[in-house]
Design a protein around this motif. Structure first.
Motif, mmCIF file in Angstrom:
data_model
loop_
_atom_site.group_PDB
_atom_site.id
_atom_site.type_symbol
_atom_site.label_atom_id
_atom_site.label_comp_id
_atom_site.label_asym_id
_atom_site.label_seq_id
_atom_site.Cartn_x
_atom_site.Cartn_y
_atom_site.Cartn_z
ATOM 1 N N HIS A 7 0.760 -1.165 -0.042
ATOM 2 C CA HIS A 7 -0.087 -0.024 0.059
ATOM 3 C C HIS A 7 0.821 1.287 0.037
ATOM 4 N N ASP A 8 2.054 1.381 -0.805
ATOM 5 C CA ASP A 8 2.767 2.384 -0.854
ATOM 6 C C ASP A 8 2.617 3.048 -2.231
ATOM 7 N N PRO A 9 1.962 4.183 -2.397
ATOM 8 C CA PRO A 9 1.485 4.849 -3.824
ATOM 9 C C PRO A 9 2.536 4.905 -4.661
ATOM 10 N N ASN A 10 3.810 5.327 -4.019
ATOM 11 C CA ASN A 10 4.910 5.755 -4.974
ATOM 12 C C ASN A 10 6.016 4.455 -5.250
ATOM 13 N N ASN A 11 5.655 3.106 -4.601
ATOM 14 C CA ASN A 11 6.706 2.116 -5.020
ATOM 15 C C ASN A 11 5.806 0.778 -4.881
ATOM 16 N N THR A 12 6.279 -0.035 -5.917
ATOM 17 C CA THR A 12 5.527 -1.510 -5.766
ATOM 18 C C THR A 12 6.489 -2.121 -4.845
ATOM 19 N N VAL A 13 6.083 -3.451 -4.407
ATOM 20 C CA VAL A 13 6.562 -4.258 -3.552
ATOM 21 C C VAL A 13 8.098 -4.419 -4.037
ATOM 22 N N LYS A 14 8.063 -4.884 -5.508
ATOM 23 C CA LYS A 14 9.471 -5.187 -5.848
ATOM 24 C C LYS A 14 10.509 -3.972 -5.875
ATOM 25 N N ASP A 15 9.928 -2.600 -5.999
ATOM 26 C CA ASP A 15 10.718 -1.419 -5.762
ATOM 27 C C ASP A 15 11.400 -1.419 -4.245
ATOM 28 N N VAL A 16 10.410 -1.659 -3.420
ATOM 29 C CA VAL A 16 10.768 -1.423 -1.840
ATOM 30 C C VAL A 16 11.826 -2.599 -1.583
ATOM 31 N N ILE A 17 11.651 -3.933 -1.969
ATOM 32 C CA ILE A 17 12.702 -4.853 -1.837
ATOM 33 C C ILE A 17 14.080 -4.603 -2.567
ATOM 34 N N LEU A 18 13.827 -4.093 -3.753
ATOM 35 C CA LEU A 18 15.285 -3.751 -4.116
ATOM 36 C C LEU A 18 15.963 -2.796 -3.625
ATOM 37 N N SER A 19 15.287 -1.851 -3.001
ATOM 38 C CA SER A 19 15.803 -0.710 -2.224
ATOM 39 C C SER A 19 16.462 -1.425 -1.001
ATOM 40 N N LEU A 20 15.566 -2.179 -0.474
ATOM 41 C CA LEU A 20 16.253 -2.730 1.109
ATOM 42 C C LEU A 20 17.454 -3.834 0.854
ATOM 43 N N LYS A 21 17.432 -4.598 -0.404
ATOM 44 C CA LYS A 21 18.722 -5.200 -0.612
ATOM 45 C C LYS A 21 19.876 -4.415 -0.637
ATOM 46 N N ASP A 22 19.815 -3.409 -1.342
ATOM 47 C CA ASP A 22 20.769 -2.147 -1.623
ATOM 48 C C ASP A 22 21.203 -1.518 -0.142
#
Length: 365
Positions: free
Chosen positions: A306-321
């Motif tokens: 439920h993040d209007p600016n990021n998909t689940v994929k985007d959030v996970i990629l950011s966390l991996k970084d």
């Protein structure tokens, strides 16, 4: 569905081989283990993720290059849709699915889960004394759990692990555990049953209470005590990192005995090891029952859904970084969270300083 699966398979060319999802899908457990959460505490003010939300997280993880999932809880199998989640994960491309379970379900249930895509099982079993088992867990399911362990060790292609909490009162049972492991493995093709001995660690809600502190005073054991007890049964030979299937980056594995038929044992003694982090060998994306995630037990939680600016994929990629940066900038960080048990049960009680438990361990030897 077929178009969706095809897209995921194409995206999986970028899969990170060692990353996995450690997915706590419920804070609820039907057991009352005295060292964990005997009062069934969890954050009841928040909504546990639904089946559809869990599917979105699985999809996002796969898009982000993660195709292994370790199901945890609470007790994952109290969810009526657990086998459906396993089946769904398999259908979209998850290659490995592991569960840590108390083994309370019927043998046919686990057979169904395996045929639906479950590839490895870790069973919590602290004792081979059925009366002691009931004292620890509050349940009288000992015989059923033993059947599950024996079946999985004999029938599954991957190893089966027993997770046992090492306490003063259970270290005396190590010879019985050794004989049990050896007997099961003698009927299998190789060492299919592995023991992971986990020292009593203050990482569950009970340790925010007076009864938990008293338990820690009475039952905590050092790594030295664990190794001495193990060697009284059989010699130990350290195994190299990566020699054991499903290797935990914080765990030290040993051959327990001198013959080829002797079992393998892992030792995890975080309090004695000053709560060392696995650093770059730890590639876990920890997901809470409320749809949040972190790549380190020290990190703040990030909302996946439920993040209007990021998909689940985007959030996970950011966390991996973020994880890659942590390994460079904070290689000596603690594997301890002051909000005890938050990753699995949400916020219960107040944050606790690790020094409280270190002082108990020092003063009560």
């Amino acid at each position: 569905m077929s178009t969706f699966i095809c897209f995921l398979q194409e995206d999986n060319n970028t899969t990170s081989a060692h990353w996995h999802l450690r997915f706590s899908i419920t804070p609820i457990c039907n057991y009352k283990c005295l060292y964990c959460n005997p009062n069934g505490e969890y954050d009841k003010s928040r909504k546990i993720i639904s089946f559809d939300e869990a599917r979105l997280i699985l999809q996002g993880a796969l898009y982000a290059g993660i195709n292994r999932v370790h199901w945890t809880g609470g007790e994952p199998t109290v969810r009526n849709d657990f086998i459906e989640l396993v089946s769904y994960a398999k259908s979209i491309g998850f290659k490995d699915q592991i569960i840590t379970t108390n083994g309370w379900r019927s043998l046919s249930y686990y057979e169904n889960a395996i045929s639906s895509g479950l590839s490895r099982i870790n069973v919590s079993l602290d004792t081979l004394d059925k009366n002691r088992y009931k004292e620890i867990t509050g349940k009288n399911n000992f015989a059923s759990v033993i059947r599950v362990v024996e079946y999985c060790a004999n029938k599954m292609s991957a190893i089966t692990k027993i997770n046992a909490v090492a306490m003063k009162s259970t270290l005396k049972e190590l010879e019985e555990l050794y004989l049990f492991l050896k007997a099961i493995n003698s009927k299998c093709d190789g060492n299919r049953l592995v023991l992971k001995l986990i020292s009593l660690s203050p990482n569950n809600p009970v340790f925010q209470s007076h009864e938990g502190l008293e338990l820690f005073r009475k039952e905590n054991v050092s790594d030295k005590e664990i190794f001495e007890a193990l060697r009284r049964v059989q010699p130990l030979t350290r195994l190299k990192t990566g020699e054991v299937e499903g290797d935990n980056p914080n765990c030290r594995y040993y051959k327990w005995g001198l013959s080829e038929q002797d079992p393998i044992i892992g030792v995890l003694a975080m309090p004695s090891w000053n709560y060392q982090c696995g650093n770059d060998r730890c590639k876990k994306l920890r997901v809470t029952p409320y749809g949040e995630a972190a790549v380190c037990i020290q990190n703040g939680l990030t909302r996946l859904l439920h993040d209007p600016n990021n998909t689940v994929k985007d959030v996970i990629l950011s966390l991996k970084d973020q994880r890659e940066k942590l390994d460079i900038e904070q290689p000596a960080r603690f594997h301890f969270r002051s909000q005890i048990g938050e990753m699995r049960f949400g916020k219960t009680g107040s944050p606790t300083n690790v020094d409280l438990f270190n002082n108990i361990a020092i003063n009560f030897k």
